[in-house]
Design a protein around this motif. Structure first.
Motif, PDB file in Angstrom:
ATOM      1  N   UNK A 109       0.860  -1.130  -0.066  1.00  0.00           N
ATOM      2  CA  UNK A 109      -0.150  -0.088  -0.126  1.00  0.00           C
ATOM      3  C   UNK A 109       0.926   1.290   0.093  1.00  0.00           C
ATOM      4  N   UNK A 110       0.703   1.967  -0.888  1.00  0.00           N
ATOM      5  CA  UNK A 110       1.523   3.422  -0.873  1.00  0.00           C
ATOM      6  C   UNK A 110       0.777   4.443   0.000  1.00  0.00           C
ATOM      7  N   UNK A 111       1.746   5.191   0.705  1.00  0.00           N
ATOM      8  CA  UNK A 111       1.510   6.203   1.615  1.00  0.00           C
ATOM      9  C   UNK A 111       1.440   5.717   2.930  1.00  0.00           C
ATOM     10  N   UNK A 112       1.661   4.472   3.207  1.00  0.00           N
ATOM     11  CA  UNK A 112       1.738   4.072   4.652  1.00  0.00           C
ATOM     12  C   UNK A 112       3.074   4.105   5.016  1.00  0.00           C
ATOM     13  N   UNK A 113       3.247   4.865   5.974  1.00  0.00           N
ATOM     14  CA  UNK A 113       4.632   5.353   6.659  1.00  0.00           C
ATOM     15  C   UNK A 113       5.298   3.754   7.147  1.00  0.00           C
ATOM     16  N   UNK A 114       6.609   3.490   7.097  1.00  0.00           N
ATOM     17  CA  UNK A 114       7.157   2.415   7.555  1.00  0.00           C
ATOM     18  C   UNK A 114       7.134   2.604   9.168  1.00  0.00           C
ATOM     19  N   UNK A 115       7.163   1.360   9.808  1.00  0.00           N
ATOM     20  CA  UNK A 115       7.123   1.485  11.302  1.00  0.00           C
ATOM     21  C   UNK A 115       8.723   1.559  11.799  1.00  0.00           C
ATOM     22  N   UNK A 116       8.532   2.584  12.672  1.00  0.00           N
ATOM     23  CA  UNK A 116      10.076   2.683  13.469  1.00  0.00           C
ATOM     24  C   UNK A 116      10.127   2.322  14.721  1.00  0.00           C
TER      25      UNK A 116
END
Length: 70
Positions: free
Chosen positions: A13-20
């Motif tokens: 899915x585009x636009x979903x930030x990577x979890x940090x």
């Protein structure tokens, strides 16, 4: 519904930030955990979020408004 779906061409899915964040196991004093759970009920934020914010505020480069924004 179809009995099978083809996901071979699927993309993340585009636009979903990577979890940090990383899952860890940590042992805390019962009193510390009790205090954060109490603060959690008062503030409406999760106790783990509050613990994270408190730890961030102790980091040398941290700013209080950044720590509490999560």
């Amino acid at each position: 519904m179809k009995s099978e779906y083809d996901f071979s061409n699927a993309t993340p899915a585009a636009g979903r930030p990577a979890k940090r964040k990383t899952r860890i196991t940590i042992y805390l004093d019962d009193e510390v955990l009790q205090q954060f759970r109490s603060l959690s009920e008062q503030s409406g934020k999760g106790y783990q979020t509050l613990i994270n914010a408190a730890l961030r505020m102790r980091l040398p480069q941290a700013r209080p408004e950044t720590a509490l924004a999560e």
